[in-house]
Design a protein around this motif. Sequence first.
Motif, short mmCIF file in Angstrom:
data_model
loop_
_atom_site.label_atom_id
_atom_site.label_comp_id
_atom_site.label_asym_id
_atom_site.label_seq_id
_atom_site.Cartn_x
_atom_site.Cartn_y
_atom_site.Cartn_z
N LEU A 46 0.87 -1.17 0.00
CA LEU A 46 0.00 0.00 0.00
C LEU A 46 0.90 1.22 0.00
CD1 LEU A 46 -2.66 1.60 0.40
CD2 LEU A 46 -2.42 1.16 2.85
N THR A 47 0.67 2.13 -0.93
CA THR A 47 1.42 3.38 -1.02
C THR A 47 0.45 4.53 -0.79
OG1 THR A 47 2.86 2.40 -2.70
CG2 THR A 47 2.88 4.80 -2.52
N VAL A 48 0.86 5.48 0.07
CA VAL A 48 0.04 6.65 0.36
C VAL A 48 0.90 7.90 0.17
CG1 VAL A 48 -1.36 7.88 2.07
CG2 VAL A 48 -1.31 5.36 2.07
N ILE A 49 0.35 8.88 -0.53
CA ILE A 49 1.02 10.17 -0.74
C ILE A 49 0.01 11.26 -0.39
CG2 ILE A 49 2.07 11.72 -2.44
CD1 ILE A 49 2.77 9.15 -4.06
N VAL A 50 0.45 12.26 0.35
CA VAL A 50 -0.43 13.37 0.73
C VAL A 50 0.12 14.64 0.09
CG1 VAL A 50 -1.44 14.68 2.63
CG2 VAL A 50 -0.97 12.22 2.92
N ARG A 51 -0.75 15.34 -0.63
CA ARG A 51 -0.35 16.59 -1.29
C ARG A 51 -1.21 17.74 -0.76
NH1 ARG A 51 3.21 16.16 -4.96
NH2 ARG A 51 3.64 14.23 -6.04
N ARG A 52 -0.57 18.87 -0.49
CA ARG A 52 -1.29 20.08 -0.09
C ARG A 52 -1.80 20.77 -1.35
NH1 ARG A 52 2.58 22.97 2.05
NH2 ARG A 52 2.67 24.51 0.41
N VAL A 85 9.24 7.39 3.22
CA VAL A 85 10.34 7.47 2.25
C VAL A 85 10.32 8.87 1.66
CG1 VAL A 85 11.29 6.55 0.11
CG2 VAL A 85 10.13 5.01 1.71
N ARG A 86 11.41 9.60 1.88
CA ARG A 86 11.49 10.98 1.36
C ARG A 86 12.39 11.00 0.14
NH1 ARG A 86 9.91 15.50 4.61
NH2 ARG A 86 8.83 14.73 6.44
N GLY A 87 11.91 11.72 -0.88
CA GLY A 87 12.69 11.94 -2.08
C GLY A 87 12.87 13.42 -2.27
N GLU A 88 13.36 13.81 -3.43
CA GLU A 88 13.61 15.21 -3.71
C GLU A 88 12.37 16.07 -3.51
OE1 GLU A 88 15.28 17.21 -7.55
OE2 GLU A 88 16.61 15.58 -6.89
N ASP A 89 11.26 15.69 -4.14
CA ASP A 89 10.01 16.45 -4.03
C ASP A 89 8.86 15.56 -3.57
OD1 ASP A 89 11.14 18.84 -4.96
OD2 ASP A 89 10.89 18.21 -7.04
N ALA A 90 9.17 14.48 -2.84
CA ALA A 90 8.13 13.52 -2.50
C ALA A 90 8.26 13.05 -1.06
CB ALA A 90 8.22 12.31 -3.43
N VAL A 91 7.13 12.69 -0.49
CA VAL A 91 7.07 12.01 0.80
C VAL A 91 6.08 10.88 0.60
CG1 VAL A 91 6.63 12.19 3.27
CG2 VAL A 91 7.42 14.21 2.01
N ASP A 92 6.59 9.66 0.53
CA ASP A 92 5.75 8.48 0.32
C ASP A 92 5.67 7.69 1.61
OD1 ASP A 92 5.75 9.22 -2.35
OD2 ASP A 92 7.20 7.72 -2.96
N TYR A 93 4.54 7.02 1.80
CA TYR A 93 4.36 6.13 2.94
C TYR A 93 4.04 4.75 2.38
CZ TYR A 93 4.47 10.36 5.59
OH TYR A 93 4.90 11.55 6.15
N LEU A 94 4.85 3.76 2.77
CA LEU A 94 4.73 2.41 2.24
C LEU A 94 4.46 1.43 3.37
CD1 LEU A 94 7.97 2.44 0.03
CD2 LEU A 94 5.68 3.22 -0.61
N ALA A 95 3.54 0.49 3.13
CA ALA A 95 3.26 -0.57 4.08
C ALA A 95 3.04 -1.86 3.31
CB ALA A 95 2.03 -0.25 4.93
N THR A 96 3.65 -2.94 3.77
CA THR A 96 3.43 -4.25 3.15
C THR A 96 2.55 -5.08 4.07
OG1 THR A 96 5.46 -5.19 4.08
CG2 THR A 96 5.62 -4.21 1.87
N PHE A 97 1.91 -6.09 3.48
CA PHE A 97 0.99 -6.93 4.24
C PHE A 97 0.89 -8.30 3.58
CE2 PHE A 97 -1.19 -4.25 1.21
CZ PHE A 97 -1.97 -5.15 0.49
#
Length: 130
Positions: A46-52, A85-97
């Motif tokens: 599951l990948t979650v990204i939050v954008r303002r 997980v932070r990248g140059e212009d990204a903040v991703d949230y990863l969870a495995t199950f």
Amino acid sequence: MAAPASAQQHETAGHTILYSVLATDQLNAEVARRYGIERSDRRGLLTVIVRRKDAAAGDPAVAARIAGTVQSLLGEPQTLRFQEVRGEDAVDYLATFALRRPDTLRFTLDVTPEGGKAETIRFQREFPAD
């Protein structure tokens, strides 16, 4: 890791929450290695990204507190443990199950964007037999 084209989204007054689910065997081998994810048809991601919402700034990714569970139709809920997980212009949230096929999984996410209000998102995803 950018949101895949199959990402769903949840809109709030100030944020867009993007989320997607897939079996980890669908990940590119290099991407899986980079993020330490086991490629398997028995694991889901599951990948979650939050954008303002800020058109002038290009709708930047923001940090968030994310908690959640995943539950099969017959099983006990699994607590999702998110890795930021932070990248140059990204903040991703990863969870495995754990994943069994065929199955329909129900997800519940509690997402609190930095500077925003808590949101609960519920959705389900079907995983057909191999």
